[in-house]
Design a protein around this motif. Structure first.
Motif, short mmCIF file in Angstrom:
data_model
loop_
_atom_site.label_atom_id
_atom_site.label_comp_id
_atom_site.label_asym_id
_atom_site.label_seq_id
_atom_site.Cartn_x
_atom_site.Cartn_y
_atom_site.Cartn_z
N ASN A 172 0.83 -1.21 0.00
CA ASN A 172 0.00 0.00 0.00
C ASN A 172 0.86 1.25 0.00
OD1 ASN A 172 -2.21 -1.67 0.08
ND2 ASN A 172 -2.52 -1.48 2.29
N ALA A 173 1.90 1.25 0.81
CA ALA A 173 2.79 2.42 0.89
C ALA A 173 3.50 2.65 -0.45
CB ALA A 173 3.81 2.23 2.01
N LYS A 174 3.91 1.56 -1.08
CA LYS A 174 4.61 1.70 -2.35
C LYS A 174 3.68 2.19 -3.45
CE LYS A 174 7.81 -0.69 -5.40
NZ LYS A 174 8.57 -1.92 -5.65
N MET A 175 2.43 1.72 -3.45
CA MET A 175 1.48 2.16 -4.46
C MET A 175 1.16 3.63 -4.30
SD MET A 175 -1.17 -1.05 -4.73
CE MET A 175 -2.13 -0.21 -5.97
N MET A 215 -10.29 -10.93 -3.58
CA MET A 215 -9.14 -10.47 -4.35
C MET A 215 -8.13 -9.73 -3.47
SD MET A 215 -9.56 -11.71 -7.23
CE MET A 215 -8.06 -10.97 -7.85
N ALA A 216 -8.62 -9.05 -2.44
CA ALA A 216 -7.70 -8.37 -1.53
C ALA A 216 -6.84 -9.37 -0.79
CB ALA A 216 -8.48 -7.50 -0.54
N GLU A 217 -7.48 -10.44 -0.32
CA GLU A 217 -6.71 -11.49 0.36
C GLU A 217 -5.77 -12.18 -0.62
OE1 GLU A 217 -7.46 -15.57 2.97
OE2 GLU A 217 -9.15 -14.44 2.14
N ASP A 218 -6.25 -12.37 -1.85
CA ASP A 218 -5.43 -13.04 -2.86
C ASP A 218 -4.23 -12.18 -3.28
OD1 ASP A 218 -5.27 -15.46 -4.47
OD2 ASP A 218 -5.51 -14.13 -6.19
N SER A 219 -4.38 -10.85 -3.16
CA SER A 219 -3.31 -9.93 -3.59
C SER A 219 -2.54 -9.34 -2.43
CB SER A 219 -3.92 -8.78 -4.41
OG SER A 219 -4.66 -9.28 -5.50
N ASN A 220 -2.75 -9.88 -1.23
CA ASN A 220 -2.04 -9.40 -0.04
C ASN A 220 -2.35 -7.93 0.25
OD1 ASN A 220 -0.77 -11.89 0.24
ND2 ASN A 220 0.92 -11.27 -1.09
N VAL A 221 -3.59 -7.54 0.08
CA VAL A 221 -4.05 -6.19 0.40
C VAL A 221 -4.99 -6.30 1.59
CG1 VAL A 221 -5.28 -4.15 -0.42
CG2 VAL A 221 -3.83 -5.44 -1.98
N SER A 222 -4.80 -5.44 2.57
CA SER A 222 -5.58 -5.54 3.80
C SER A 222 -7.02 -5.12 3.57
CB SER A 222 -4.97 -4.66 4.90
OG SER A 222 -4.95 -3.32 4.49
N LEU A 248 -10.41 0.33 -1.49
CA LEU A 248 -9.77 -0.98 -1.51
C LEU A 248 -9.62 -1.49 -2.93
CD1 LEU A 248 -8.62 -3.25 0.22
CD2 LEU A 248 -10.93 -4.20 0.41
N ILE A 249 -10.61 -1.21 -3.79
CA ILE A 249 -10.51 -1.63 -5.19
C ILE A 249 -9.32 -0.95 -5.86
CG2 ILE A 249 -11.66 -1.51 -7.44
CD1 ILE A 249 -14.33 -1.85 -5.96
N GLY A 250 -9.06 0.31 -5.48
CA GLY A 250 -7.94 1.03 -6.08
C GLY A 250 -6.59 0.42 -5.76
N GLU A 251 -6.52 -0.43 -4.72
CA GLU A 251 -5.26 -1.06 -4.34
C GLU A 251 -5.09 -2.45 -4.94
OE1 GLU A 251 -5.23 -1.03 -0.12
OE2 GLU A 251 -5.32 1.15 0.06
N LEU A 252 -6.10 -2.93 -5.65
CA LEU A 252 -6.04 -4.26 -6.24
C LEU A 252 -5.26 -4.23 -7.56
CD1 LEU A 252 -9.70 -5.47 -5.58
CD2 LEU A 252 -7.64 -5.98 -4.25
N PRO A 253 -4.89 -5.39 -8.11
CA PRO A 253 -4.15 -5.43 -9.37
C PRO A 253 -4.93 -4.77 -10.51
CG PRO A 253 -4.01 -7.54 -8.27
CD PRO A 253 -4.99 -6.73 -7.49
N GLN A 254 -4.20 -4.30 -11.49
CA GLN A 254 -4.79 -3.54 -12.60
C GLN A 254 -5.77 -4.38 -13.41
OE1 GLN A 254 -4.54 -0.35 -13.25
NE2 GLN A 254 -5.86 -0.52 -15.05
N LYS A 255 -5.53 -5.69 -13.51
CA LYS A 255 -6.36 -6.50 -14.39
C LYS A 255 -7.79 -6.68 -13.87
CE LYS A 255 -5.03 -10.98 -12.42
NZ LYS A 255 -4.51 -12.32 -12.72
N VAL A 256 -8.01 -6.55 -12.55
CA VAL A 256 -9.36 -6.70 -11.99
C VAL A 256 -9.96 -5.37 -11.58
CG1 VAL A 256 -8.85 -9.02 -11.18
CG2 VAL A 256 -8.49 -7.08 -9.65
N ARG A 257 -9.15 -4.34 -11.54
CA ARG A 257 -9.63 -3.05 -11.02
C ARG A 257 -10.75 -2.45 -11.87
NH1 ARG A 257 -4.94 0.94 -10.54
NH2 ARG A 257 -4.03 -0.92 -9.55
N PRO A 258 -10.63 -2.37 -13.22
CA PRO A 258 -11.72 -1.75 -14.01
C PRO A 258 -13.06 -2.47 -13.87
CG PRO A 258 -9.70 -1.92 -15.30
CD PRO A 258 -9.48 -2.72 -14.07
N ALA A 259 -13.03 -3.82 -13.90
CA ALA A 259 -14.28 -4.57 -13.81
C ALA A 259 -14.94 -4.37 -12.45
CB ALA A 259 -14.01 -6.06 -14.05
N LEU A 260 -14.17 -4.38 -11.38
CA LEU A 260 -14.74 -4.20 -10.04
C LEU A 260 -15.25 -2.77 -9.85
CD1 LEU A 260 -12.22 -6.23 -7.85
CD2 LEU A 260 -14.56 -6.86 -8.50
#
Length: 784
Positions: free
Chosen positions: A406-409, A596-603, A617-629
């Motif tokens: 999260n900090a890096k993003m 997806m948060a648990e799968d991507s190690n996002v709290s 939280l959606i904004g912190e997920l991987p790019q490939k699932v972010r637009p659909a969510l």
């Protein structure tokens, strides 16, 4: 003389006598005289000064003569301002003539607006000489006050009369002091006697105070006595009595002998000891005296080569034996830690035999070999392994990874400026998301290693991909292995360094902290990978549960849309659909986002999250699932079930989840389960408003065979819809209880009325509950 000439003389004399005796035929008036004189002055034919009353004229020569006369009459000293009323002339004219008078007559002086002649100054200097002979010493400061004369003028006049009127001499170092020869000889003898009796360094202020010597004369007399070698000694500290010290030569010789002997026997010289001997600047004294001797000058002392060689030998032994040494114990007690630090620096810098790369300075006075520190690291290996297993098992490791990501993003999030990103930015962004593929053997990137998804579809034996993880750099890893204090506690128990000083343990702990932290991170990473390998089966089970839950939620949304179609009002339909999407729709997207948060190690802490928290939280997920969510999240805020279902299908596919085909038997059993759930909630509900809400939903299900998702504010609309389908007694029960609920809400201030309403509610609630539960059975029996 010829007779004719004499006759001419007599004639002229007679004419002159006649002219004198005769009266003037014409006279000039006073005004005419003034005009004539003014014109003559204007034409610069005459030079005169007006008097203050304007009745007389004075020539410059006459004015100068009158000024000289008044100066003489006043004893040789008069102020220019005093001459104004006396001469009846303006001050400016008097000042100009006084300046010319001083320039033309050297014996007259113009001082501070006063005219003073040499005769007056002779008398003043004679008085000063009498005072000087009486006192033996005079200062000009006292004389300027007494005679009200400038100090420089008085000094010049006295200097000019030394040897004539002044019987004395001027101090060479203080020109404002004069003394007589007898005074000088008397004090010179006293000073010579006092200094001859001194055998130890003595403060000049003490000598002067005890013998009442004149301070200004003391230093000049001492200089003369020392120069003539009448006194064996010297003055140190300058020419101020409060800081100067007289040091006799006999003391200096004994002092030098003591210093030489002490240095030879002990190998060092302490500055404080030299100061007690009377040396105000001991370091400069040592540098000057021991020019040819090699000494190391420290903060509190100077040390010779013998001690330095001993320290070098001790350090060499410690480094060769992979041990440590504390040099404070090898130094005399007068040395402090700053001295020890300077000695260590000097030895390591100038020694050719020491392996300086192996030496590590601890604190200010200890040295340890690098090998000794490395030998302490294996002590922590069991502790590292135990702590790594604990943080992985407790989930702290996974949480730290999420925080790091999260900090890096946040730090690398690009600005939304609308400009196209360059290729370098694209590569950096792709690298931050990691590489795809590889399963448990996938190559790990700097940010994380993603996994291959094994979807559980028709073939239940398909494997699910293992969880991705992030490699955290040591600088940003939040999990700490041990604090420095804890490391110190472990080090104190080691026999090899048990006798070391306290600061030694703290320094060693600080040096070990970072390497141990790195080892701990690596151990935690390996433990985490091992846990991933062992938890694959559990992840497959979780994936299956998610499929079933998503299938049920989609069925509920479809059933809810079908139930809404029973209402004829479009406005009511829109409101019920919005409520359906905000409840069941939000629950569905929450399940997807948290998975997806648990799968991507996002709290993600809770499934009951607000829309704002979900979007963040959606904004912190991987790019490939972010637009659909994000699109599905937006659909939950709308009023179109078809649009939501379309976006849900896209989002579920983007999350690599495949749902099973619809099963009508399961759908029918799910509807029965929902009805049974409503009956159970109705049987346990006690609040009248909640009983009414559950009752109308249950009756609505019995009438339409669909499950309606509606909040309590839709109860009036539902009752209106149900009235044509219900018996009159049932409608009356529902409307009566509805009226009581509304009356309870609007009459909270009237206690008596509330008591009556509650009593009526208590009587109606069991009847409404029974009517709702038995409605379908009665209907079915009547139809049969």
């Amino acid at each position: 003389m010829a007779s004719s000439d004499w006759i001419e003389v007599q004639r002229l004399a007679a004419e002159f006598q006649r002219a004198q005796l005769s009266s003037a035929l014409q006279k000039l008036s006073e005004r005419n005289c003034v005009e004539i004189v003014s014109k003559l002055i204007e034409l610069k034919l005459i030079d005169v000064f007006y008097t203050n009353d304007g009745k007389e004229y004075v020539t410059p020569q006459q004015l100068s003569k009158e000024i000289s006369d008044e100066l003489y009459l006043h004893g040789g000293r008069i102020s220019l301002t005093d001459l104004v009323p006396i001469l009846n002339i303006g001050l400016q004219a008097i000042e100009s003539r006084a300046i010319e008078l001083v320039q033309s007559r050297p014996e007259i002086h113009l001082v501070s607006g006063q005219l003073i002649d040499d005769d007056y100054m002779d008398r003043v200097v004679e008085e000063i000489n009498e005072t000087l002979q009486h006192n033996g010493q005079l200062t000009l400061v006292e004389l300027t006050k007494a005679y009200e004369l400038p100090i420089e003028f008085l000094l010049q006049q006295m200097v000019n009369r030394i040897g004539t009127i002044i019987q004395g001499q001027q101090d060479k170092h203080d020109h404002h002091v004069f003394f007589t020869e007898g005074f000088l000889a008397r004090n010179k003898a006293r000073i010579r006697g006092a200094l001859s009796a001194i055998t130890i360094p003595t403060s000049v202020s003490a000598i002067i105070a005890q013998n009442k010597f004149p301070e200004r004369l003391f230093f000049s007399v001492v200089d003369e006595l020392v120069a003539s070698k009448r006194i064996q000694g010297s003055i140190s500290g300058g020419r101020q009595a409060n800081v100067a010290t007289f040091i006799p030569d006999i003391y200096s010789r004994s002092q030098s002998e003591w210093i030489d002997n002490f240095l030879k026997q002990n190998g060092y010289l302490e500055y404080d000891a030299l100061t007690r001997l009377g040396l105000p600047d001991p370091k400069s004294y040592c540098r000057k005296r021991f020019k040819e001797t090699t000494l190391l000058y420290l903060s509190s002392c100077c040390v010779g080569s013998d001690i330095l060689q001993q320290i070098e030998a001790a350090i060499e032994e410690a480094l060769s034996s992979n041990s440590w040494v504390e040099i404070m114990s090898l130094l005399p007690s007068v040395f402090d830690e700053n001295d020890a630090e300077q000695i260590i620096t000097h030895v390591l810098k100038n020694s050719k035999n020491l392996p300086t790369k192996e030496a590590i300075v601890i604190g200010q006075s200890a040295i340890v070999s690098n090998s000794c520190i490395n030998q302490l690291k294996p002590v922590f290996d069991p502790m590292i392994e135990k702590k790594a297993n604990e943080v992985v098992a407790s989930g702290a490791y996974l949480q730290a990874q999420a925080d790091q990501r999260n900090a890096k993003m946040k730090s690398t999030k690009p600005d939304q400026t609308g400009d196209k990103k360059d290729k370098k930015e694209e590569r950096r962004k792709k690298a931050s998301e990691g590489k795809v593929g590889g399963g448990t053997q996938g190559r790990e990137t700097k940010t994380r290693s993603t996994k291959k998804k094994y979807l559980k579809g028709k073939n239940d034996s398909d494997d699910e991909g293992e969880e991705e993880f992030t490699s955290i750099s040591s600088s940003s890893f939040d999990l700490e292995f041990m604090s420095i204090d804890e490391i110190v506690k472990v080090l104190r128990e080691q026999e090899s360094v048990s006798e070391a000083p306290d600061n030694f343990f703290e320094e060693i702990a600080a040096r070990l902290h970072k390497p141990l932290q790195s080892c701990f991170q690596e151990a935690a990473r390996l433990a985490f990978e091992a846990m991933l390998a062992s938890s694959s089966g559990q992840r497959r089970q979780t994936h299956g549960e998610l499929q079933d839950k998503l299938q049920l939620l989609l069925q509920n949304i479809k059933q809810g849309e079908k139930a809404v179609q029973n209402f004829s009002s479009l406005d009511i339909q829109q409101q019920l659909i919005r409520h359906l999407l905000k409840t069941s729709g939000s629950e569905l997207i929450n399940e997807l986002v948290l998975y997806m948060a648990e799968d991507s190690n996002v709290s993600g802490d809770s499934k009951e999250m607000s829309p704002e928290a979900r979007q963040k939280l959606i904004g912190e997920l991987p790019q490939k699932v972010r637009p659909a969510l994000l699109a599905l999240h937006k659909a939950t805020q709308g009023a179109s079930v078809d649009d939501f279902l379309s976006q849900a299908e896209t989002a579920i596919s983007a999350c690599d989840i495949v749902l099973r085909k619809a099963d009508k038997k399961k759908d029918k059993s799910a509807t029965s389960i929902q009805r049974q759930g409503l009956i159970e909630q109705l049987s346990t509900a006690t609040d009248a408003a909640l009983v009414l809400h559950l009752a109308v939903l249950l009756i609505f299900h019995s009438v339409t065979q669909t499950v309606l998702n509606a909040s309590g504010r839709f109860v009036p609309q539902i009752i209106t819809f149900l009235q044509p389908h219900l018996p009159a007694p049932t409608v009356e029960l529902l409307t009566t209880l509805q009226g009581l609920v509304i009356q309870e809400l609007t009459s909270k201030g009237d206690e008596n009325l509330l008591a009556q309403v509650h009593q009526s509610m208590t009587e109606l609630v069991p009847r409404v509950r029974e009517a709702a539960v038995t409605f379908k059975k009665s209907n079915q029996s009547s139809q049969e």
